[in-house]
Design a protein around this motif. Structure first.
Motif, PDB file in Angstrom:
ATOM      1  N   ILE A   1       0.409  -1.356  -0.447  1.00  0.00           N
ATOM      2  CA  ILE A   1       0.218  -0.161   0.029  1.00  0.00           C
ATOM      3  C   ILE A   1       0.886   1.012  -0.025  1.00  0.00           C
ATOM      4  O   ILE A   1       1.419   1.555   0.888  1.00  0.00           O
ATOM      5  CB  ILE A   1      -1.177   0.416   1.502  1.00  0.00           C
TER       6      ILE A   1
ATOM      7  N   ARG B   1      -3.514   3.337  -1.404  1.00  0.00           N
ATOM      8  CA  ARG B   1      -3.864   3.062  -2.207  1.00  0.00           C
ATOM      9  C   ARG B   1      -2.914   1.461  -2.782  1.00  0.00           C
ATOM     10  O   ARG B   1      -2.063   1.695  -2.688  1.00  0.00           O
ATOM     11  CB  ARG B   1      -4.146   3.569  -3.377  1.00  0.00           C
ATOM     12  N   ILE B   2      -3.748   0.678  -3.823  1.00  0.00           N
ATOM     13  CA  ILE B   2      -2.592  -0.589  -3.454  1.00  0.00           C
ATOM     14  C   ILE B   2      -1.378  -0.224  -4.553  1.00  0.00           C
ATOM     15  O   ILE B   2      -2.254  -0.379  -5.220  1.00  0.00           O
ATOM     16  CB  ILE B   2      -3.892  -1.571  -4.106  1.00  0.00           C
TER      17      ILE B   2
ATOM     18  N   PHE C   1      -8.263  -6.001  -4.617  1.00  0.00           N
ATOM     19  CA  PHE C   1      -7.138  -5.186  -4.925  1.00  0.00           C
ATOM     20  C   PHE C   1      -6.015  -5.399  -5.955  1.00  0.00           C
ATOM     21  O   PHE C   1      -4.717  -5.329  -6.199  1.00  0.00           O
ATOM     22  CB  PHE C   1      -6.243  -6.375  -4.153  1.00  0.00           C
TER      23      PHE C   1
ATOM     24  N   GLU D   1      -8.595   1.974  -3.602  1.00  0.00           N
ATOM     25  CA  GLU D   1      -8.665   2.771  -2.108  1.00  0.00           C
ATOM     26  C   GLU D   1      -8.114   0.914  -1.420  1.00  0.00           C
ATOM     27  O   GLU D   1      -9.070   0.267  -1.713  1.00  0.00           O
ATOM     28  CB  GLU D   1      -9.609   3.217  -2.384  1.00  0.00           C
ATOM     29  N   ALA D   2      -6.981   1.044  -0.141  1.00  0.00           N
ATOM     30  CA  ALA D   2      -6.293  -0.051   0.747  1.00  0.00           C
ATOM     31  C   ALA D   2      -7.231  -0.166   1.695  1.00  0.00           C
ATOM     32  O   ALA D   2      -7.757  -0.005   2.358  1.00  0.00           O
ATOM     33  CB  ALA D   2      -4.827  -0.009   1.181  1.00  0.00           C
TER      34      ALA D   2
ATOM     35  N   GLY E   1      -5.509   1.962   3.889  1.00  0.00           N
ATOM     36  CA  GLY E   1      -4.652   1.456   4.166  1.00  0.00           C
ATOM     37  C   GLY E   1      -4.649   1.879   6.290  1.00  0.00           C
ATOM     38  O   GLY E   1      -3.388   1.567   6.832  1.00  0.00           O
TER      39      GLY E   1
END
Ligand code: GUN
Ligand code: ZN
Length: 434
Positions: A38, A42-43, A376, A381-382, A428
């Motif tokens: 992350i 974000r991924i 993912f 967005e994580a 995250g």
């Protein structure tokens, strides 16, 4: 400033699409020893830990999650935050349940402080259960929506909500008018729609509590702003459906009422749809509207058995909804448990990979948010959760017997609840630790 990279090492699963379309094997990606990387919330990467670890920057932090399964945050496509305090109300089906329990409870949300208190309890409960995005009913009071969005903004959650529009067949203390609902909704849209991670949903409660004039106003608002949601109820209960036919005799059926006022579309989510004709299913698909499948609510209120295979056959988007307070749990895992049983009663199977899809990417697609959340994919967005295989003694013992991924997933979804969620992350950041 340099950005921080944070990686999570764990068994890891995410959905790639609907198993009904891709086949089960192509519908997901699983890593037994996986890494989720992350950057700035974000991924940045997902894959085998051994392959990705060497490429991480020296300053990257790596968190290891033992005996866990990491998956995208759950998405609840239909829930009422003001009904948190009346969950598990005894003895009634839909229309009496509304009059006896729901309306008196919603009255108190004219008081912004009360609303803020409940919004806080509600969001805490969502995160405790691993739900990171929801489509949420407020009450008729604009204060209820301000309170909700303020609480969601503070936690930086991706949330959709709206003020109820209701101008008949409800107590005076809970009704608005076509004019006031237009003005108040518009002010809320201006204040909140597109702010941070928040979106607004035009929210006529259901056809029986709005006049045609008010439904026309709802359609007008949808035309005035891009990307607004429309959130309502549809064909939940047989008496409700008969009532709609009496109230709108000029329309061909319940869905046609919404269709006539131009309320259907790719950001329209209609809760329940338990009793739908083939024509109505075709029209839902044609307009790209979504249905929220709410098993615990449908069983609790005795509404009926939702026909998921029929929705698949018609290519209708479906998400899962807890529908608290008619639903009896905030847990999407418990919602899947009940969904499985409800399908058993119809001689149908709910495969655990289909369940994973419904709880995550399918929900994101139903909400037209699959470019931002739901799995993912790089850049999303994580928002994710850590599921604990040792959440309870029974879970732990049962997992010791379950070696295959499919079985482990199914056990998580059948025995799992809030205790299964050891940690929840949004953008995250850790937002809940059990
Ligand atoms: N139909 C109209 N309002 C409601 C509500 O609050 N809950 C449910 N389950 N159905 C409704
Ligand atoms: Zn509802």
């Amino acid at each position: 400033a340099t950005s921080t990279v944070h990686a999570h090492r764990s068994a890891l699963i995410h959905s790639l699409g609907d198993p009904a379309k891709l086949g089960i094997e192509n519908s997901y990606q699983y890593f037994d020893d996986g890494l989720l990387v992350i950057e700035d919330g974000r991924i940045a990467a997902v894959g085998e830990a051994e392959k990705l670890l060497p490429g991480l920057p020296a300053a990257a932090q790596v968190t290891e999650h033992k005996d866990s399964l990491l998956c995208p945050g759950f998405i609840d496509t239909h829930i009422h935050y003001p009904q948190t305090g009346m969950i598990a109300a005894y003895g009634e089906q839909l229309l009496d349940w509304l009059n006896n329990y729901t309306f008196p409870t919603e009255q108190h949300f004219q008081d912004k402080e009360h609303a803020a208190g409940v919004a806080d309890i509600f969001l805490t409960e969502l995160l405790r259960n691993g739900t990171t995005t929801a489509l949420v009913f407020g009450t008729v009071h604009p204060e209820s929506v301000d309170a909700f969005f303020e609480a969601a903004e503070q936690r930086d959650l991706r949330m959709i909500a709206g003020k109820v529009m209701m101008d008949r067949n409800a107590p005076d203390y809970l009704t608005d008018t076509p004019e006031s609902s237009y003005k108040e909704s518009k002010a809320l849209i201006e204040r909140w729609h597109g702010k941070g991670r928040l979106h607004y949903a035009v929210t006529p409660r259901f056809a029986p509590t709005s006049t045609g004039e008010q439904l026309a106003v709802a359609g007008q608002l949808l035309g005035e702003y891009p990307d607004l949601y429309m959130h309502t109820h549809l064909s939940e209960n047989k008496k409700e459906i008969e009532w709609v036919k009496e109230l709108f005799p000029e329309r061909s059926g319940y869905l046609d009422v919404y269709d006539h006022y131009e309320l259907l579309g790719e950001r329209s989510v209609l809760a329940h749809g338990v009793h739908l004709s083939d024509c109505e299913c075709e029209r839902l698909a044609e307009t790209d509207s979504a249905i929220a499948f709410c098993p615990t609510s449908n069983l609790f209120l005795g509404s009926g058995l939702f026909n998921l295979p029929k929705m698949e056959a018609h290519n209708i988007k479906v998400g899962l909804g807890t529908d608290v307070g008619a639903g009896t749990s905030f847990s999407i895992l418990q919602t899947l448990n009940e969904a499985y049983k409800l399908m058993q009663l119809q001689q149908e199977k709910l495969n655990p990979f289909k369940s994973l899809y419904l709880a995550t990417l399918g929900g994101a697609q139903a909400l037209k948010l699959d470019d931002k959340i739901g799995n993912f994919s790089i850049g999303k967005e994580a928002d994710f959760v850590v599921l604990d295989y040792n959440a309870t003694p029974l879970m732990s013992y049962r997992m010791a017997q379950a070696k295959e991924l499919e079985e482990r997933l199914f056990v998580l979804m059948t025995l799992g609840d809030d205790r299964t969620i050891s940690e929840t992350f949004a953008m995250g950041r850790s937002v809940h630790q059990r």
